[in-house]
Design a protein around this motif. Structure first.
Motif, PDB file in Angstrom:
ATOM      1  N   LEU A 139      58.608  -2.745  11.850  1.00 30.03           N
ATOM      2  CA  LEU A 139      59.071  -4.092  12.212  1.00 30.03           C
ATOM      3  C   LEU A 139      60.354  -4.006  13.038  1.00 30.03           C
ATOM      4  O   LEU A 139      60.543  -4.760  13.980  1.00 30.03           O
ATOM      5  CB  LEU A 139      59.315  -4.941  10.963  1.00 30.03           C
ATOM      6  N   GLN A 140      61.234  -3.065  12.666  1.00 30.02           N
ATOM      7  CA  GLN A 140      62.494  -2.937  13.417  1.00 30.02           C
ATOM      8  C   GLN A 140      62.261  -2.477  14.838  1.00 30.02           C
ATOM      9  O   GLN A 140      63.044  -2.758  15.725  1.00 30.02           O
ATOM     10  CB  GLN A 140      63.418  -1.950  12.717  1.00 30.02           C
ATOM     11  N   ARG A 141      61.192  -1.728  15.051  1.00 32.76           N
ATOM     12  CA  ARG A 141      60.899  -1.236  16.392  1.00 32.76           C
ATOM     13  C   ARG A 141      60.025  -2.204  17.174  1.00 32.76           C
ATOM     14  O   ARG A 141      59.824  -2.033  18.368  1.00 32.76           O
ATOM     15  CB  ARG A 141      60.213   0.124  16.319  1.00 32.76           C
ATOM     16  N   SER A 142      59.469  -3.195  16.481  1.00 31.53           N
ATOM     17  CA  SER A 142      58.529  -4.095  17.142  1.00 31.53           C
ATOM     18  C   SER A 142      59.265  -5.047  18.085  1.00 31.53           C
ATOM     19  O   SER A 142      60.493  -5.147  18.046  1.00 31.53           O
ATOM     20  CB  SER A 142      57.771  -4.914  16.100  1.00 31.53           C
ATOM     21  N   GLY A 143      58.501  -5.748  18.921  1.00 29.43           N
ATOM     22  CA  GLY A 143      59.110  -6.719  19.831  1.00 29.43           C
ATOM     23  C   GLY A 143      59.199  -8.094  19.211  1.00 29.43           C
ATOM     24  O   GLY A 143      59.635  -9.038  19.854  1.00 29.43           O
ATOM     25  N   SER A 144      58.798  -8.222  17.956  1.00 25.26           N
ATOM     26  CA  SER A 144      58.790  -9.529  17.318  1.00 25.26           C
ATOM     27  C   SER A 144      60.191  -9.894  16.825  1.00 25.26           C
ATOM     28  O   SER A 144      60.754  -9.170  16.013  1.00 25.26           O
ATOM     29  CB  SER A 144      57.815  -9.495  16.143  1.00 25.26           C
ATOM     30  N   PRO A 145      60.745 -10.990  17.323  1.00 22.01           N
ATOM     31  CA  PRO A 145      62.114 -11.366  16.905  1.00 22.01           C
ATOM     32  C   PRO A 145      62.187 -11.624  15.404  1.00 22.01           C
ATOM     33  O   PRO A 145      63.145 -11.184  14.751  1.00 22.01           O
ATOM     34  CB  PRO A 145      62.398 -12.646  17.690  1.00 22.01           C
ATOM     35  N   VAL A 146      61.180 -12.295  14.845  1.00 19.90           N
ATOM     36  CA  VAL A 146      61.209 -12.613  13.423  1.00 19.90           C
ATOM     37  C   VAL A 146      61.106 -11.322  12.602  1.00 19.90           C
ATOM     38  O   VAL A 146      61.868 -11.103  11.655  1.00 19.90           O
ATOM     39  CB  VAL A 146      60.070 -13.575  13.052  1.00 19.90           C
ATOM     40  N   ARG A 154      61.870  -8.275  13.444  1.00 16.63           N
ATOM     41  CA  ARG A 154      63.083  -7.484  13.555  1.00 16.63           C
ATOM     42  C   ARG A 154      64.191  -8.043  12.678  1.00 16.63           C
ATOM     43  O   ARG A 154      64.872  -7.310  11.960  1.00 16.63           O
ATOM     44  CB  ARG A 154      63.547  -7.466  15.005  1.00 16.63           C
ATOM     45  N   ARG A 160      65.883  -6.157   9.563  1.00 22.80           N
ATOM     46  CA  ARG A 160      67.333  -5.941   9.639  1.00 22.80           C
ATOM     47  C   ARG A 160      68.020  -6.567   8.414  1.00 22.80           C
ATOM     48  O   ARG A 160      68.870  -5.964   7.773  1.00 22.80           O
ATOM     49  CB  ARG A 160      67.828  -6.595  10.935  1.00 22.80           C
ATOM     50  N   ARG A 199      59.486  12.159  24.059  1.00 18.51           N
ATOM     51  CA  ARG A 199      59.114  11.080  24.969  1.00 18.51           C
ATOM     52  C   ARG A 199      57.811  11.368  25.686  1.00 18.51           C
ATOM     53  O   ARG A 199      57.019  10.471  25.956  1.00 18.51           O
ATOM     54  CB  ARG A 199      60.223  10.869  25.996  1.00 18.51           C
ATOM     55  N   TRP A 207      54.780   9.897  24.090  1.00 17.81           N
ATOM     56  CA  TRP A 207      54.571   8.460  24.342  1.00 17.81           C
ATOM     57  C   TRP A 207      53.976   8.270  25.735  1.00 17.81           C
ATOM     58  O   TRP A 207      53.055   7.486  25.927  1.00 17.81           O
ATOM     59  CB  TRP A 207      55.894   7.699  24.266  1.00 17.81           C
ATOM     60  N   GLU A 208      54.541   9.018  26.673  1.00 13.45           N
ATOM     61  CA  GLU A 208      54.094   8.879  28.062  1.00 13.45           C
ATOM     62  C   GLU A 208      52.632   9.304  28.194  1.00 13.45           C
ATOM     63  O   GLU A 208      51.847   8.653  28.865  1.00 13.45           O
ATOM     64  CB  GLU A 208      54.979   9.709  28.990  1.00 13.45           C
ATOM     65  N   ALA A 243      58.816   4.809  27.863  1.00 14.44           N
ATOM     66  CA  ALA A 243      57.982   5.206  26.743  1.00 14.44           C
ATOM     67  C   ALA A 243      58.849   5.574  25.551  1.00 14.44           C
ATOM     68  O   ALA A 243      59.866   6.240  25.703  1.00 14.44           O
ATOM     69  CB  ALA A 243      57.120   6.391  27.134  1.00 14.44           C
ATOM     70  N   ARG A 278      62.334   1.038  22.127  1.00 17.26           N
ATOM     71  CA  ARG A 278      61.897  -0.103  21.337  1.00 17.26           C
ATOM     72  C   ARG A 278      61.250  -1.144  22.222  1.00 17.26           C
ATOM     73  O   ARG A 278      61.677  -1.351  23.367  1.00 17.26           O
ATOM     74  CB  ARG A 278      63.110  -0.705  20.628  1.00 17.26           C
ATOM     75  N   ALA A 279      60.228  -1.813  21.707  1.00 19.75           N
ATOM     76  CA  ALA A 279      59.538  -2.844  22.472  1.00 19.75           C
ATOM     77  C   ALA A 279      60.514  -3.975  22.790  1.00 19.75           C
ATOM     78  O   ALA A 279      61.382  -4.274  21.980  1.00 19.75           O
ATOM     79  CB  ALA A 279      58.358  -3.361  21.669  1.00 19.75           C
ATOM     80  N   PRO A 280      60.391  -4.603  23.987  1.00 18.16           N
ATOM     81  CA  PRO A 280      61.275  -5.728  24.313  1.00 18.16           C
ATOM     82  C   PRO A 280      60.935  -6.926  23.432  1.00 18.16           C
ATOM     83  O   PRO A 280      59.796  -7.091  23.013  1.00 18.16           O
ATOM     84  CB  PRO A 280      60.949  -6.016  25.783  1.00 18.16           C
ATOM     85  N   LEU A 281      61.973  -7.739  23.183  1.00 16.70           N
ATOM     86  CA  LEU A 281      61.773  -8.904  22.306  1.00 16.70           C
ATOM     87  C   LEU A 281      60.882  -9.934  22.988  1.00 16.70           C
ATOM     88  O   LEU A 281      61.126 -10.307  24.137  1.00 16.70           O
ATOM     89  CB  LEU A 281      63.129  -9.537  21.982  1.00 16.70           C
ATOM     90  N   ARG A 282      59.846 -10.375  22.285  1.00 14.29           N
ATOM     91  CA  ARG A 282      59.007 -11.446  22.822  1.00 14.29           C
ATOM     92  C   ARG A 282      58.329 -12.169  21.671  1.00 14.29           C
ATOM     93  O   ARG A 282      57.917 -11.542  20.698  1.00 14.29           O
ATOM     94  CB  ARG A 282      57.958 -10.868  23.764  1.00 14.29           C
ATOM     95  N   ASP A 286      54.783 -13.586  15.132  1.00 13.62           N
ATOM     96  CA  ASP A 286      56.009 -14.174  14.590  1.00 13.62           C
ATOM     97  C   ASP A 286      55.699 -15.406  13.757  1.00 13.62           C
ATOM     98  O   ASP A 286      56.236 -15.574  12.668  1.00 13.62           O
ATOM     99  CB  ASP A 286      56.963 -14.538  15.726  1.00 13.62           C
TER     100      ASP A 286
END
Lengths: 267, 308
Positions: A92-99, A101, A105, A164, A167-168, B13, B16-20, B25
């Motif tokens: 979750l901390q690494r995800s892009g979801s604001p909620v 994260r 946190r 890295r 991932w690439e 790569a 962390r993924a960008p916030l969206r 959510d």
């Protein structure tokens, strides 16, 4: 002929070891006499009953050994939940979801900045009646919530430790983020994550003593009960400390061996 | 820092993924709301528990019936005791830890063995079990031996006032001192490890350079090694201080009357389980969080340069 530097060093080492042994004996004697002079009657033989006894059917473990077994069960259950919580929080901390994260946190900060004891009380007195769970599972939940915040940090470091290029490469194969984690990143993070996780399980054994405040029948509770039954405070607490010491040192030795093996495997 | 890097280089790569905002959510928020709803429903329907926050301020301050002045009540005195306990215990733990840390970097084997034995014993036995053992020694033997309680009783008004400011109510001095000693002996072992690591981390060349200009071992330690070790020791020491504040709650088990002990008593006498434990948790959380944010800032600013 004067002895060489080597010999002198070796002699100093032996001398110091002897000194150390003498100091230990002196400390033990001081304890023995000092406590005895206050009218304390050393009765080590009475501790044996709490460890176990042989009867017709064979060995019957006493309350201290049964408590040790409960401690281990507690640690095993809590550890499984810790790993789950830690992994979810790290992802979750690494995800892009604001909620997601913010939640992860918040969870980590709350757990890290409040005493474990308060968390145990909160889970047992407030959360357990709401969820309808008994004290054993309240203890498991409290320990897992606490340790999970530290596991999250371990998983985060493990995931970020994967090169890295991996991932690439996954991106070039146009793997989805889920597949990248599942097939590429997490399997490689395991070797990075395993040694600190085993160390965390050692810490878990140490922290599990705290749930004696809610009277879960584990080792420390067994010790407290035995002390209030017999008033043999020193004998019982030294025995309990020795059991923990053996458990924890054995587990840390295992953790070190595992770490070395993994390090050798990576090379 | 990693957040800024993550959003600036969104395509990198492994970053962390960008916030969206996504459907996920909304799903998470829904799940959290459902959880809160279930808890509230269970509380109301099954446990018949009503929150009553209005009694909480009265636990912090009360009006003295004789003088009419506002005086701190249970929770506030508990918090003050926790603060005093943490401060004194950390001073003492720094002294113990410093001494043992120095011993464990000595040339001779004997001090190293003594230091190792202490550190390993404390670190490999649960703190709670050690606390029970220490407590029987300190509270039952050392405190009566020192006679500080008798001294506190006979002290003059000025010294009593100073004492109260430094260590809380004089009647509880023996109780307070055993709490400080127990906590300091525990945390001292962790501080010793930090100090040892700091000294060991000073590059070998520094020792050799000091020796080549003819400094004695003591002068090398004082003028060359310790000043450099201090820089790497301070951040983990700050973290250890926060741990000490949190661990101070442990001494409630041996009846030291600090915040957790008082909170426990208040919940038993009032039955306000949720309110009191949430308040107690906040009273630890807010100072500890502020301290850790503060330390993180300092750490970022004074980061040690890379070894050359």
């Amino acid at each position: 002929m004067t002895p060489g530097v080597r010999t002198r060093e070796r002699r100093a080492r032996v001398g110091d070891t002897l000194w150390f042994a003498a100091l230990c004996v002196a400390a033990a004697a001081l304890l023995w006499r000092g406590v005895g002079q206050l009218g304390y009657d050393w009765q080590w033989h009475r501790v044996l009953k709490y460890l176990g006894a042989w009867d017709a059917a064979g060995f019957v473990p006493g309350t201290l050994l049964r408590g040790t077994w409960v401690s281990l069960q507690l640690v095993a259950s809590a550890f499984a939940l810790t790993v789950l919580l830690g992994l979810v929080a790290a992802l979750l901390q690494r995800s892009g979801s604001p909620v997601g994260r913010a939640m992860a946190r918040g969870y980590v900060e709350v757990v890290r900045n409040t005493p474990l004891l308060i968390q145990v009380y909160l889970v047992y007195f407030a959360l357990a009646p709401v969820l309808g769970i008994d004290r054993f599972w309240a203890a498991v939940l409290a320990l897992a919530l606490f340790e999970g915040a530290f596991a999250a940090e371990i998983f985060r470091a493990g995931i970020e430790g994967v090169e890295r290029g991996q991932w690439e490469a996954a991106a070039t194969l146009s793997l989805s983020p889920t597949d990248t984690y599942r097939f590429v990143v997490l399997p490689q993070a395991v070797t990075l994550v395993l040694p600190p996780l085993v160390n965390l399980s050692v810490a878990l054994v140490k922290h599990s003593a705290i749930v004696s405040v809610i009277a879960v029948a584990e080792l420390t509770t067994a010790g407290r009960n035995a002390v209030s039954e017999t008033f043999l405070a020193f004998e019982i607490w030294f025995t309990v400390a020795a059991i923990y010491l053996v458990l924890i040192t054995a587990m840390s030795a295992g953790a070190r061996a595992l770490e070395q093996r993994l390090r050798r495997g990576r090379r | 820092m990693s957040r800024a890097a993550g959003s600036a280089a969104g395509s990198t790569a492994g970053a962390r993924a960008p916030l969206r905002w996504r459907a996920f959510d909304a799903w998470l928020l829904g799940a959290a709301a459902a959880l809160v709803g279930v808890v509230a429903w269970r509380l109301d329907q099954h446990l018949n528990y009503q929150f009553r926050w209005d009694s909480v301020p009265g636990l912090f301050v009360r009006q003295d019936p004789a003088t009419g002045a506002w005086v701190p009540n249970l929770l506030a005195t508990g918090l003050l005791t926790t603060i005093r306990l943490s401060l004194w215990a950390s001073v003492l733990a720094a002294l113990i830890g410093g001494a043992i840390g120095l011993m464990s970097t000595a040339d001779r084997l004997l001090p190293r063995m003594v230091a190792r034995a202490y550190v390993e014993l404390v670190r490999n036995v649960p703190n709670l079990v050690f606390l029970f053992i220490f407590y029987f020694f300190i509270s039952a033997q050392l405190i009566p031996l020192l006679g500080i309680e008798a001294w506190a009783r006979t002290a003059g008004p000025t010294s009593r006032a100073v004492l109260e400011w430094l260590a809380g109510p004089p009647a509880l001095l023996g109780n307070f001192v055993s709490g400080v000693l127990c906590l300091a002996m525990l945390e001292g072992a962790y501080v010793a490890e930090i100090v040892r690591a700091g000294i060991v981390a000073v590059p070998r060349g520094q020792w050799e350079a000091a020796r080549s200009i003819g400094l004695s071992r003591r002068d090398t330690m004082r003028d060359v090694v310790l000043p450099q070790a201090l820089r790497s020791v301070l951040p983990p020491l700050a973290g250890q201080f926060i741990s000490l504040v949190k661990d101070s709650s442990l001494v409630s088990i041996i009846s030291i009357q600090e915040l957790t002990f008082i909170a426990n008593e208040v919940t038993v006498s009032t039955g306000r389980v949720f309110e009191i434990w949430i308040i107690a948790a906040l009273l630890y959380f807010v100072p500890c969080l502020l301290l850790s944010l503060l330390f993180r800032r300092f750490e970022g600013r004074g980061a040690p340069r890379a070894p050359d």
